[in-house]
Every structure is written in structure tokens, then in C-alpha cells.
Design a protein around this motif. Sequence first.
Motif, PDB file in Angstrom:
ATOM      1  N   THR A  22     -80.999  -2.266 -24.324  1.00 51.68           N
ATOM      2  CA  THR A  22     -81.185  -0.828 -24.240  1.00 51.68           C
ATOM      3  C   THR A  22     -80.042  -0.267 -23.399  1.00 51.68           C
ATOM      4  O   THR A  22     -79.326  -1.019 -22.749  1.00 51.68           O
ATOM      5  CB  THR A  22     -82.557  -0.469 -23.630  1.00 51.68           C
ATOM      6  N   ASP A  23     -79.845   1.033 -23.427  1.00 55.24           N
ATOM      7  CA  ASP A  23     -78.763   1.595 -22.619  1.00 55.24           C
ATOM      8  C   ASP A  23     -79.268   2.330 -21.387  1.00 55.24           C
ATOM      9  O   ASP A  23     -78.471   2.748 -20.554  1.00 55.24           O
ATOM     10  CB  ASP A  23     -77.866   2.506 -23.450  1.00 55.24           C
ATOM     11  N   SER A  24     -80.598   2.471 -21.248  1.00 54.55           N
ATOM     12  CA  SER A  24     -81.145   3.144 -20.062  1.00 54.55           C
ATOM     13  C   SER A  24     -82.652   2.912 -19.970  1.00 54.55           C
ATOM     14  O   SER A  24     -83.284   2.495 -20.939  1.00 54.55           O
ATOM     15  CB  SER A  24     -80.855   4.646 -20.113  1.00 54.55           C
ATOM     16  N   TYR A  26     -86.209   4.457 -17.240  1.00 57.74           N
ATOM     17  CA  TYR A  26     -86.632   5.259 -16.090  1.00 57.74           C
ATOM     18  C   TYR A  26     -87.252   4.370 -15.025  1.00 57.74           C
ATOM     19  O   TYR A  26     -88.073   3.507 -15.328  1.00 57.74           O
ATOM     20  CB  TYR A  26     -87.640   6.327 -16.515  1.00 57.74           C
ATOM     21  N   LEU A  32     -83.241   8.070 -13.827  1.00 55.92           N
ATOM     22  CA  LEU A  32     -82.704   7.405 -15.007  1.00 55.92           C
ATOM     23  C   LEU A  32     -81.643   6.389 -14.592  1.00 55.92           C
ATOM     24  O   LEU A  32     -80.643   6.733 -13.962  1.00 55.92           O
ATOM     25  CB  LEU A  32     -82.093   8.438 -15.960  1.00 55.92           C
ATOM     26  N   ARG A  34     -78.878   3.813 -16.049  1.00 60.73           N
ATOM     27  CA  ARG A  34     -78.171   3.649 -17.319  1.00 60.73           C
ATOM     28  C   ARG A  34     -76.899   2.822 -17.154  1.00 60.73           C
ATOM     29  O   ARG A  34     -76.414   2.625 -16.033  1.00 60.73           O
ATOM     30  CB  ARG A  34     -77.853   4.999 -17.924  1.00 60.73           C
ATOM     31  N   ASP A  37     -73.764   3.009 -14.387  1.00 63.15           N
ATOM     32  CA  ASP A  37     -74.136   3.276 -12.997  1.00 63.15           C
ATOM     33  C   ASP A  37     -73.605   2.154 -12.111  1.00 63.15           C
ATOM     34  O   ASP A  37     -73.466   1.012 -12.547  1.00 63.15           O
ATOM     35  CB  ASP A  37     -75.660   3.348 -12.831  1.00 63.15           C
ATOM     36  N   TYR A  79     -87.291  -5.441 -17.166  1.00 61.99           N
ATOM     37  CA  TYR A  79     -85.906  -5.046 -17.396  1.00 61.99           C
ATOM     38  C   TYR A  79     -84.986  -5.963 -16.610  1.00 61.99           C
ATOM     39  O   TYR A  79     -85.217  -6.221 -15.436  1.00 61.99           O
ATOM     40  CB  TYR A  79     -85.666  -3.599 -16.949  1.00 61.99           C
TER      41      TYR A  79
END
Length: 96
Positions: A22-24, A26, A32, A34, A37, A79
Motif C-alpha cells: 500500500t502507499d499509505s 492512518y 496519514l 505515507r 515520509d 503494517y
Amino acid sequence: MKKILMCLALLISSSAFAIGDTDSFYSTSGALVRIGDTEAELLNKMRAHQSPAIEWVQNNRGYSFRAEVYTFSIETMIYKVYISQGKIFKITSNYS
């Protein structure tokens, strides 16, 4: 019978799409996180004080390089955030 098979196929396919890159995402505070960062931004947004794991990752050209990996569990998702040269370059997600 067809309806049952259709529902079963839909369940299997929908769970398969939820696992992967995924690219981001919460954070629990609503910030957010992403790709792109910095490591400091990640730790600030996640309010984390953990040490990263070290993994060797291979790029699309076949070269291996060292990456720091932070793992976060948010609700039912896990994640993994990969950092190299101080910036996030990859985020993977998976069900816990």
C-alpha cells in the motif's frame, strides 16, 4: 447453489486484495503515514518509541540493501514500514 458459490468467490477475492503493498495508512491518532515520509515523521505520527528490525531487501534490479522495518498493529491489520536512507520506501499490510 450458484449464489453460494458466487458469495464464496467474492469473499476469497476480496480478502486477497487486502493483503499486499500500500502507499499509505492512518495511524491510531488519525495522522496519514505515507511513502516518502521521514523516519522521524513516522515515529511522531505513530507516537512510537520502538527499535526497528533490520532486513535485507532486494530492489527491482536485484541489488540487496539494508532496510529498517517497523511493525505496527492497528485494529485487525499489521503494517510493516520499510525505511532506507531515512525515508519510507515501502509499506505492506496484512490481516492479523
